[in-house]
Design a protein around this motif. Structure first.
Motif, mmCIF file in Angstrom:
data_model
loop_
_atom_site.group_PDB
_atom_site.id
_atom_site.type_symbol
_atom_site.label_atom_id
_atom_site.label_comp_id
_atom_site.label_asym_id
_atom_site.label_seq_id
_atom_site.Cartn_x
_atom_site.Cartn_y
_atom_site.Cartn_z
ATOM 1 N N ASP A 2 0.846 -1.196 0.000
ATOM 2 C CA ASP A 2 0.000 0.000 0.000
ATOM 3 C C ASP A 2 0.880 1.243 0.000
ATOM 4 O OD1 ASP A 2 -2.389 -1.435 0.090
ATOM 5 O OD2 ASP A 2 -2.411 -1.484 2.284
ATOM 6 N N PHE A 3 0.253 2.379 -0.346
ATOM 7 C CA PHE A 3 0.974 3.648 -0.380
ATOM 8 C C PHE A 3 0.160 4.725 0.329
ATOM 9 C CE2 PHE A 3 2.975 1.270 -3.691
ATOM 10 C CZ PHE A 3 4.294 1.676 -3.663
ATOM 11 N N GLY A 4 0.874 5.585 1.046
ATOM 12 C CA GLY A 4 0.230 6.699 1.733
ATOM 13 C C GLY A 4 1.012 7.973 1.528
ATOM 14 N N SER A 25 -6.447 10.419 -6.190
ATOM 15 C CA SER A 25 -6.528 10.367 -7.651
ATOM 16 C C SER A 25 -5.300 9.694 -8.266
ATOM 17 C CB SER A 25 -6.679 11.784 -8.228
ATOM 18 O OG SER A 25 -7.896 12.371 -7.804
ATOM 19 N N HIS A 26 -4.155 9.788 -7.582
ATOM 20 C CA HIS A 26 -2.922 9.186 -8.089
ATOM 21 C C HIS A 26 -2.709 7.768 -7.567
ATOM 22 C CE1 HIS A 26 -1.639 12.653 -10.309
ATOM 23 N NE2 HIS A 26 -1.604 13.426 -9.254
ATOM 24 N N GLY A 27 -3.668 7.233 -6.839
ATOM 25 C CA GLY A 27 -3.589 5.834 -6.444
ATOM 26 C C GLY A 27 -3.093 5.554 -5.046
ATOM 27 N N PHE A 28 -2.936 6.580 -4.218
ATOM 28 C CA PHE A 28 -2.526 6.355 -2.836
ATOM 29 C C PHE A 28 -3.702 5.816 -2.029
ATOM 30 C CE2 PHE A 28 0.668 9.241 -4.394
ATOM 31 C CZ PHE A 28 1.831 8.857 -3.745
ATOM 32 N N VAL A 57 -9.725 6.527 0.411
ATOM 33 C CA VAL A 57 -8.535 6.626 1.248
ATOM 34 C C VAL A 57 -8.870 6.503 2.729
ATOM 35 C CG1 VAL A 57 -7.100 7.938 -0.352
ATOM 36 C CG2 VAL A 57 -8.643 9.156 1.214
ATOM 37 N N VAL A 58 -7.939 5.901 3.451
ATOM 38 C CA VAL A 58 -8.019 5.783 4.902
ATOM 39 C C VAL A 58 -7.205 6.925 5.500
ATOM 40 C CG1 VAL A 58 -7.434 4.322 6.876
ATOM 41 C CG2 VAL A 58 -8.270 3.288 4.748
ATOM 42 N N VAL A 59 -7.724 7.570 6.551
ATOM 43 C CA VAL A 59 -7.041 8.726 7.130
ATOM 44 C C VAL A 59 -6.705 8.478 8.600
ATOM 45 C CG1 VAL A 59 -8.271 10.283 5.571
ATOM 46 C CG2 VAL A 59 -9.113 9.957 7.904
ATOM 47 N N GLY A 60 -5.653 9.165 9.068
ATOM 48 C CA GLY A 60 -5.297 9.054 10.470
ATOM 49 C C GLY A 60 -4.046 9.843 10.799
ATOM 50 N N PRO A 61 -3.719 9.953 12.081
ATOM 51 C CA PRO A 61 -2.565 10.734 12.519
ATOM 52 C C PRO A 61 -1.275 9.936 12.506
ATOM 53 C CG PRO A 61 -3.767 9.931 14.428
ATOM 54 C CD PRO A 61 -4.519 9.445 13.212
ATOM 55 N N MET A 62 -0.211 10.575 12.109
ATOM 56 C CA MET A 62 1.137 10.017 12.191
ATOM 57 C C MET A 62 2.021 11.046 12.912
ATOM 58 S SD MET A 62 3.676 8.444 9.287
ATOM 59 C CE MET A 62 2.627 7.065 8.851
ATOM 60 N N VAL A 63 1.941 11.004 14.254
ATOM 61 C CA VAL A 63 1.115 10.140 15.092
ATOM 62 C C VAL A 63 0.524 10.966 16.228
ATOM 63 C CG1 VAL A 63 2.392 8.010 14.596
ATOM 64 C CG2 VAL A 63 3.131 9.457 16.496
ATOM 65 N N GLY A 328 2.086 7.998 -8.952
ATOM 66 C CA GLY A 328 0.892 7.410 -9.543
ATOM 67 C C GLY A 328 1.143 6.786 -10.905
ATOM 68 N N GLU A 329 2.030 7.383 -11.696
ATOM 69 C CA GLU A 329 2.274 6.903 -13.053
ATOM 70 C C GLU A 329 3.401 5.888 -13.152
ATOM 71 O OE1 GLU A 329 2.819 10.162 -15.713
ATOM 72 O OE2 GLU A 329 0.825 11.002 -15.359
ATOM 73 N N ARG A 330 4.418 5.988 -12.276
ATOM 74 C CA ARG A 330 5.621 5.175 -12.468
ATOM 75 C C ARG A 330 5.926 4.250 -11.289
ATOM 76 N NH1 ARG A 330 9.228 8.006 -15.735
ATOM 77 N NH2 ARG A 330 10.636 6.219 -15.466
#
Length: 343
Positions: A2-4, A25-28, A57-63, A328-330
């Motif tokens: 996964d990506f964030g 939109s870019h796939g994160f 998308v899933v959201v949350g604090p880091m941290v 998103g593209e590469r």
């Protein structure tokens, strides 16, 4: 994998919302933000707007941390967002850094962190919990689901993560250090009778896509991301103070802070800040992802092979949109599972 993305809650808040929308939109898959209420805007207010403006998308604090927020309020915030937007939240939590230190406070101890994780997770997962001598529960949170991911560096915090965390957050992208921390977490999980494979492993670090072959461009990328070594250095200084310079913690993590003289939280997480000159170029390269899409893919493949299940890109630099676009593209497609229409 996964990506964030990891964003700061700088005003205007709608800028943060727009960056989150672009990330989706870019796939994160995830949108994380800092949680330090003196330095930036209140994240949970912004999360509601992000969730309303996105679909998946899933959201949350880091941290977040156990010190600056009542644990039951934190759980209620997540459960409310889940009811409104369909279980699209995650709780990243640690002992506390900028949120508590700007108030002249101290990070929570590990016993407090452990207890807070239990309370937040039980309440936000629609279960009762014992607190202050009574059993409490949200009567309105039916169906709420929340994973609690623990940010850690030191041996005892890593052990706690393996024992109780749904996920582990490592805030740097050095493969050698990642291998050591992941092993400590997995070993602790197994010793506690848990399935190590059930734990999510998230590496979070600045990502800057640019011309890696140009010395000038490379130097610019390093300067834009050098702040990160200073931020990590705060936690490393705590580890060295607690365990000493000759502990089991890899010297690849501890040696670079020898010339650290202090830290100004007014410049926390800011590119070009004035107190991170002690961070050498080598550390910036090791801790971050810099250069061409190919370089990013190669490092992410190495991290994935170690067991990393998510990479979260800090975007505190001057190339946010372009980095997201090229991911998103590469980059993201290169790490995706290959699926064919016919075989």
């Amino acid at each position: 994998m996964d990506f964030g993305v990891v964003l700061q809650n700088n005003p205007p808040a709608w800028r943060t919302v727009d960056l989150a929308r672009q990330a989706e939109s870019h796939g994160f898959d995830y949108v994380w933000t800092f949680d330090s209420h003196l330095l930036w805007q209140e994240p949970y207010v912004v999360y509601s707007a992000i969730l309303a403006a996105t679909r998946k998308v899933v959201v949350g604090p880091m941290v977040t941390n156990p010190a600056t927020r009542d644990w039951t309020v934190t759980a209620s915030l997540f459960a409310t967002l889940n009811e409104m937007y369909g279980n699209r939240t995650v709780c990243g939590i640690g002992r506390g850094d900028s949120a508590v230190r700007t108030l002249n406070g101290r990070p929570s101890n590990l016993a407090t962190l452990r207890e807070s994780i239990h309370v937040i997770r039980e309440l936000a997962n629609d279960r009762p919990v014992e607190l202050n001598g009574r059993t409490v529960r949200f009567p309105w949170a039916k169906g709420s689901r929340l994973g609690v991911w623990v940010a850690a560096y030191g041996p005892l915090a890593l052990k706690l993560t393996g024992e109780v965390g749904d996920g582990f957050i490592l805030q740097l992208a050095d493969p050698d250090i990642a291998a050591w921390t992941i092993k400590v977490v997995r070993d602790a999980a197994e010793a506690a009778g848990r399935d190590p494979d059930a734990i999510q492993f998230c590496v979070a670090a600045p990502a800057y896509v640019g011309d890696g072959d140009s010395p000038a461009a490379r130097a610019h990328m390093r300067e834009q991301c050098r702040w990160f070594g200073g931020m990590v250095g705060n936690h490393v200084a705590d580890i060295v103070s607690r365990y000493g310079a000759d502990s089991t913690v890899p010297k690849a993590l501890t040696d670079y802070i020898k010339n650290r003289e202090g830290y100004d939280y007014n410049e926390h997480g800011r590119a070009g800040n004035s107190h991170t000159t002690f961070v050498p170029d080598e550390i910036v390269e090791r801790f971050c992802l810099l250069g061409s899409p190919r370089e990013h893919v190669e490092k992410l493949e190495a991290l994935r092979d170690l067991g990393v299940t998510q990479f979260a890109a800090y975007l505190q630099h001057d190339n946010k949109e372009e980095t997201m676009r090229l991911y998103g593209e590469r980059v993201i497609p290169a790490l995706a599972e290959t699926v064919v229409a016919t075989a």
